[in-house]
Write an enzyme that holds these catalytic residues in place. Structure first.
Site, PDB file in Angstrom:
ATOM      1  N   LYS A  91      33.790 -14.273   1.236  1.00  0.00           N
ATOM      2  CA  LYS A  91      33.031 -14.609   2.447  1.00  0.00           C
ATOM      3  C   LYS A  91      31.765 -15.376   2.091  1.00  0.00           C
ATOM      4  O   LYS A  91      31.454 -16.396   2.700  1.00  0.00           O
ATOM      5  CB  LYS A  91      32.650 -13.323   3.186  1.00  0.00           C
ATOM      6  CG  LYS A  91      31.626 -13.526   4.281  1.00  0.00           C
ATOM      7  CD  LYS A  91      31.247 -12.242   4.968  1.00  0.00           C
ATOM      8  CE  LYS A  91      30.063 -11.530   4.381  1.00  0.00           C
ATOM      9  NZ  LYS A  91      28.742 -12.086   4.702  1.00  0.00           N
ATOM     10  N   ASN A  92      31.035 -14.879   1.095  1.00  0.00           N
ATOM     11  CA  ASN A  92      29.736 -15.471   0.786  1.00  0.00           C
ATOM     12  C   ASN A  92      29.835 -16.834   0.109  1.00  0.00           C
ATOM     13  O   ASN A  92      28.815 -17.507  -0.078  1.00  0.00           O
ATOM     14  CB  ASN A  92      28.897 -14.512  -0.073  1.00  0.00           C
ATOM     15  CG  ASN A  92      28.374 -13.347   0.743  1.00  0.00           C
ATOM     16  OD1 ASN A  92      28.595 -13.278   1.950  1.00  0.00           O
ATOM     17  ND2 ASN A  92      27.681 -12.434   0.083  1.00  0.00           N
ATOM     18  N   CYS A 125      22.992  -8.599   9.479  1.00  0.00           N
ATOM     19  CA  CYS A 125      22.932  -7.155   9.255  1.00  0.00           C
ATOM     20  C   CYS A 125      21.493  -6.664   9.339  1.00  0.00           C
ATOM     21  O   CYS A 125      20.585  -7.326   8.852  1.00  0.00           O
ATOM     22  CB  CYS A 125      23.457  -6.810   7.868  1.00  0.00           C
ATOM     23  SG  CYS A 125      25.238  -6.756   7.754  1.00  0.00           S
ATOM     24  N   ARG A 173      14.227  -9.393   6.172  1.00  0.00           N
ATOM     25  CA  ARG A 173      14.917 -10.613   5.762  1.00  0.00           C
ATOM     26  C   ARG A 173      14.273 -11.889   6.316  1.00  0.00           C
ATOM     27  O   ARG A 173      14.834 -12.587   7.150  1.00  0.00           O
ATOM     28  CB  ARG A 173      16.396 -10.546   6.169  1.00  0.00           C
ATOM     29  CG  ARG A 173      17.106  -9.400   5.524  1.00  0.00           C
ATOM     30  CD  ARG A 173      18.573  -9.370   5.864  1.00  0.00           C
ATOM     31  NE  ARG A 173      19.386 -10.060   4.890  1.00  0.00           N
ATOM     32  CZ  ARG A 173      20.717 -10.116   4.939  1.00  0.00           C
ATOM     33  NH1 ARG A 173      21.363  -9.559   5.918  1.00  0.00           N
ATOM     34  NH2 ARG A 173      21.407 -10.735   4.024  1.00  0.00           N
ATOM     35  N   ASP A 195      25.271  -5.758  -2.728  1.00  0.00           N
ATOM     36  CA  ASP A 195      26.422  -5.683  -1.821  1.00  0.00           C
ATOM     37  C   ASP A 195      27.467  -4.654  -2.265  1.00  0.00           C
ATOM     38  O   ASP A 195      28.446  -4.435  -1.555  1.00  0.00           O
ATOM     39  CB  ASP A 195      27.084  -7.063  -1.678  1.00  0.00           C
ATOM     40  CG  ASP A 195      26.280  -7.985  -0.781  1.00  0.00           C
ATOM     41  OD1 ASP A 195      25.317  -7.524  -0.156  1.00  0.00           O
ATOM     42  OD2 ASP A 195      26.624  -9.181  -0.704  1.00  0.00           O
ATOM     43  N   ARG A 254      33.547  -8.280   9.829  1.00  0.00           N
ATOM     44  CA  ARG A 254      32.742  -9.456   9.446  1.00  0.00           C
ATOM     45  C   ARG A 254      33.073  -9.884   8.026  1.00  0.00           C
ATOM     46  O   ARG A 254      32.979 -11.066   7.701  1.00  0.00           O
ATOM     47  CB  ARG A 254      31.241  -9.122   9.519  1.00  0.00           C
ATOM     48  CG  ARG A 254      30.720  -8.981  10.927  1.00  0.00           C
ATOM     49  CD  ARG A 254      29.213  -8.861  10.923  1.00  0.00           C
ATOM     50  NE  ARG A 254      28.641  -9.827  10.006  1.00  0.00           N
ATOM     51  CZ  ARG A 254      27.536  -9.652   9.303  1.00  0.00           C
ATOM     52  NH1 ARG A 254      26.862  -8.543   9.416  1.00  0.00           N
ATOM     53  NH2 ARG A 254      27.103 -10.582   8.491  1.00  0.00           N
TER      54      ARG A 254
HETATM   55  C1  UD1 Z   1      22.922 -13.145   0.509  1.00  0.00           C
HETATM   56  C2  UD1 Z   1      24.277 -12.574   0.826  1.00  0.00           C
HETATM   57  C3  UD1 Z   1      24.189 -11.075   1.022  1.00  0.00           C
HETATM   58  C4  UD1 Z   1      23.532 -10.420  -0.189  1.00  0.00           C
HETATM   59  C5  UD1 Z   1      22.220 -11.096  -0.551  1.00  0.00           C
HETATM   60  C6  UD1 Z   1      21.620 -10.606  -1.863  1.00  0.00           C
HETATM   61  C7  UD1 Z   1      25.538 -14.301   1.960  1.00  0.00           C
HETATM   62  C8  UD1 Z   1      26.102 -14.807   3.229  1.00  0.00           C
HETATM   63  N1  UD1 Z   1      24.780 -13.214   2.050  1.00  0.00           N
HETATM   64  O1  UD1 Z   1      22.070 -12.882   1.612  1.00  0.00           O
HETATM   65  O2  UD1 Z   1      25.508 -10.568   1.207  1.00  0.00           O
HETATM   66  O3  UD1 Z   1      23.283  -9.061   0.078  1.00  0.00           O
HETATM   67  O4  UD1 Z   1      22.416 -12.524  -0.672  1.00  0.00           O
HETATM   68  O5  UD1 Z   1      22.547 -10.757  -2.888  1.00  0.00           O
HETATM   69  O6  UD1 Z   1      25.756 -14.846   0.899  1.00  0.00           O
HETATM   70  N2  UD1 Z   1      13.847 -13.118   1.138  1.00  0.00           N
HETATM   71  C9  UD1 Z   1      12.554 -13.450   1.438  1.00  0.00           C
HETATM   72  N3  UD1 Z   1      12.326 -14.684   1.977  1.00  0.00           N
HETATM   73  C10 UD1 Z   1      13.337 -15.579   2.205  1.00  0.00           C
HETATM   74  C11 UD1 Z   1      14.656 -15.233   1.865  1.00  0.00           C
HETATM   75  C12 UD1 Z   1      14.877 -13.975   1.331  1.00  0.00           C
HETATM   76  O7  UD1 Z   1      11.626 -12.654   1.259  1.00  0.00           O
HETATM   77  O8  UD1 Z   1      13.046 -16.687   2.687  1.00  0.00           O
HETATM   78  C13 UD1 Z   1      14.107 -11.777   0.568  1.00  0.00           C
HETATM   79  C14 UD1 Z   1      15.063 -10.940   1.410  1.00  0.00           C
HETATM   80  O9  UD1 Z   1      14.389 -10.273   2.442  1.00  0.00           O
HETATM   81  C15 UD1 Z   1      15.634 -10.001   0.370  1.00  0.00           C
HETATM   82  C16 UD1 Z   1      15.708 -10.862  -0.884  1.00  0.00           C
HETATM   83  O10 UD1 Z   1      14.792 -11.945  -0.659  1.00  0.00           O
HETATM   84  O11 UD1 Z   1      14.759  -8.943   0.155  1.00  0.00           O
HETATM   85  C17 UD1 Z   1      17.059 -11.436  -1.208  1.00  0.00           C
HETATM   86  O12 UD1 Z   1      17.583 -12.079  -0.065  1.00  0.00           O
HETATM   87  P1  UD1 Z   1      18.592 -13.308  -0.162  1.00  0.00           P
HETATM   88  O13 UD1 Z   1      19.073 -13.432  -1.567  1.00  0.00           O
HETATM   89  O14 UD1 Z   1      17.963 -14.489   0.473  1.00  0.00           O
HETATM   90  O15 UD1 Z   1      19.777 -12.785   0.748  1.00  0.00           O
HETATM   91  P2  UD1 Z   1      20.665 -13.645   1.736  1.00  0.00           P
HETATM   92  O16 UD1 Z   1      20.819 -15.023   1.228  1.00  0.00           O
HETATM   93  O17 UD1 Z   1      20.221 -13.430   3.125  1.00  0.00           O
END
Ligand code: UD1
Length: 429
Positions: A22-23, A126, A131, A316, A408
């Site tokens: 999915k990711n 989620c 986030r 995950d 999902r």
């Molecule tokens: C992606 C994955 C999700 C996985 C996560 C971490 C997909 C569709 N989703 O989510 O399944 O759990 O990576 O491996 O691939 N953060 C900030 N600022 C930002 C962006 C992120 O502070 O602008 C923080 C988030 O709150 C979190 C951490 O960084 O604490 C990691 O998040 P991130 O790696 O961005 O997760 P996603 O890309 O949303």
């Protein structure tokens, strides 16, 4: 609303085909916005998030055709999509579409790069913490974007186009890395991304972008160099097998006992999880077709882990590991360092008789002799599947409510587990 009903106690034995990730599928579909040509993606999983993204891309002007059945086709082989964004007819991704899935926010970089403007609603997804998207925005600003926030929308402009820049992420983010990587492929000049996420799905997206004509060095490493090009072209790409689905089924087999071959599993994408499971007493061996998983002995040994960005133990798989450790022979310690609110499965696992206490970002799991079936509530995607794992070993019937979370990210899970001997059914109201 559908429910999943499980009568626990059966071993799992047989083979399970691992679906496309999915990711990886989600950002790969989004890369189609970068070119007027056709991007063909094979092995796309049939999931709610994928279907939602189809609608979002359609709203921007992407034509999508899905190939029909083929002779000798395998029903688990995934679908083949042809995506063509000849023209981006709408540069806005509206709230109604983006609010249910966080990854839809990743259309921002590609649309901005191609059309020099984009308006994208702040995301949903989620409920596992706040986030934010600050890293995405700072990364795009380093490429020359002017960004404003207005009424819940990010409005980004790059008159004359994006320009290469130096991005150093203060924190590792999968989404921000992908967003900036995609945007940088069409920016003028060179972009350097430091402290990039190195999750295998990012490598899959980067490899697809290279097939489309992008110039990227450092794929799979923490520093990437991207030389912007004028245009990208179409390509054909296979979606990487899902390492999270693979790890989930490993933990299910570890919990129930039995022996299952995970077809198509790629062990290099989840070495940390494999190590932890071996430590817990699970035998995992490579076969010509994937991985063979089998519990050694009658019980599971407790483990101490903390979640980390790749190549560490993935967040995950944290909920699933906790589901498994509820029946381990002793005390496990599980620390969540990526998301601040990713323990919602704890109270549901407790309903099944698990003994878990929380201390800030750390869960202490005292293994119990047996779990007992009960009605439970799925709260997010990975939490819901940890309840399925626990339900497979619990005595009696476990009913998992709100399975739309499960849909999902897990394709036909009840069918895949049912084929291996689990008593699991989907019940529609
Ligand atoms: C992606 C994955 C999700 C996985 C996560 C971490 C997909 C569709 N989703 O989510 O399944 O759990 O990576 O491996 O691939 N953060 C900030 N600022 C930002 C962006 C992120 O502070 O602008 C923080 C988030 O709150 C979190 C951490 O960084 O604490 C990691 O998040 P991130 O790696 O961005 O997760 P996603 O890309 O949303």
């Amino acid at each position: 609303m559908d429910k999943i009903e499980i009568t626990g106690g059966n071993e799992l034995n047989g083979q399970i085909q691992i679906s496309g990730a999915k990711n990886a599928a989600l950002p790969l579909m989004i890369t189609s916005l970068l070119t007027p040509d056709t991007l063909t993606l094979k092995n796309v999983p049939n999931l709610r998030d994928v279907n939602q993204l189809k609608k979002i891309l359609g709203n921007h002007g992407t034509d999508l055709t899905v190939e029909g059945k083929r002779a000798n086709g395998n029903k688990y082989a995934g679908e083949t999509y042809h995506l063509t964004a000849r023209d981006i007819v709408d540069t806005t991704a509206p709230y109604e579409m983006v609010s249910t899935m966080r990854a839809s926010f990743w259309v921002l970089g590609p649309i901005l790069a191609r059309c020099h403007e984009a308006k994208v609603s702040l995301p949903g997804g989620c409920a596992i913490g706040t986030r934010p998207v600050d890293l995405h925005l700072a990364g795009l600003e380093a490429l020359g974007a002017q960004i404003e926030l207005e009424d819940g929308y990010v409005i980004a402009k790059a008159p004359g186009g994006l320009k290469g820049g130096h991005v150093r992420f203060p924190k590792v983010s999968v989404g921000a890395t992908i967003n900036v990587l995609m945007a940088a492929t069409l920016a003028k000049g060179e972009t350097i991304i430091e402290n990039a996420a190195t999750e295998p799905e990012i490598g899959d997206v980067a490899n697809c972008l290279v097939k489309m004509g992008a110039k990227i060095e450092g794929i799979g490493r923490k520093t990437m160099h991207i030389q912007g090009v004028e245009n990208l072209e179409g390509a054909v790409h296979n979606v990487l097998p899902d390492r999270i689905e693979t790890g989930t089924f490993m933990m299910a087999v570890a919990a129930t006992g039995g022996e299952v071959e995970l077809l198509g599993a790629v062990p290099e994408t989840l070495t940390a999880a494999i190590e932890v499971l071996r430590e817990a007493g699970v035998s995992i061996t490579e076969t010509p077709k994937g991985l063979l998983v089998k519990r050694e002995g009658d019980s599971i040994k407790p483990v101490h882990i903390e979640t980390q960005p790749h190549p560490g133990f993935p967040t995950d798989l944290q909920a699933q590991l906790m589901g498994l450790m509820t029946i381990a022979d002793g005390r496990s310690v599980i620390r969540e360092t990526i998301f601040e609110n990713r323990f919602m499965h704890v109270q549901e696992l407790a309903r099944l008789g698990a003994n878990i206490s929380l201390n800030g970002d750390t869960a202490i799991v005292e293994g119990v002799k047996e779990l007992r079936g009960a009605p439970v509530m799925a709260t997010d995607l990975r939490a819901s599947v940890s309840l399925v794992i626990a339900g497979l070993v619990a005595q009696g019937v476990t009913t998992v409510n709100r399975v739309y979370h499960l849909d999902r990210g897990f394709e036909r899970i009840e069918e895949k587990l049912g084929n291996c001997g689990a008593q699991i059914n989907r019940v529609s109201d």
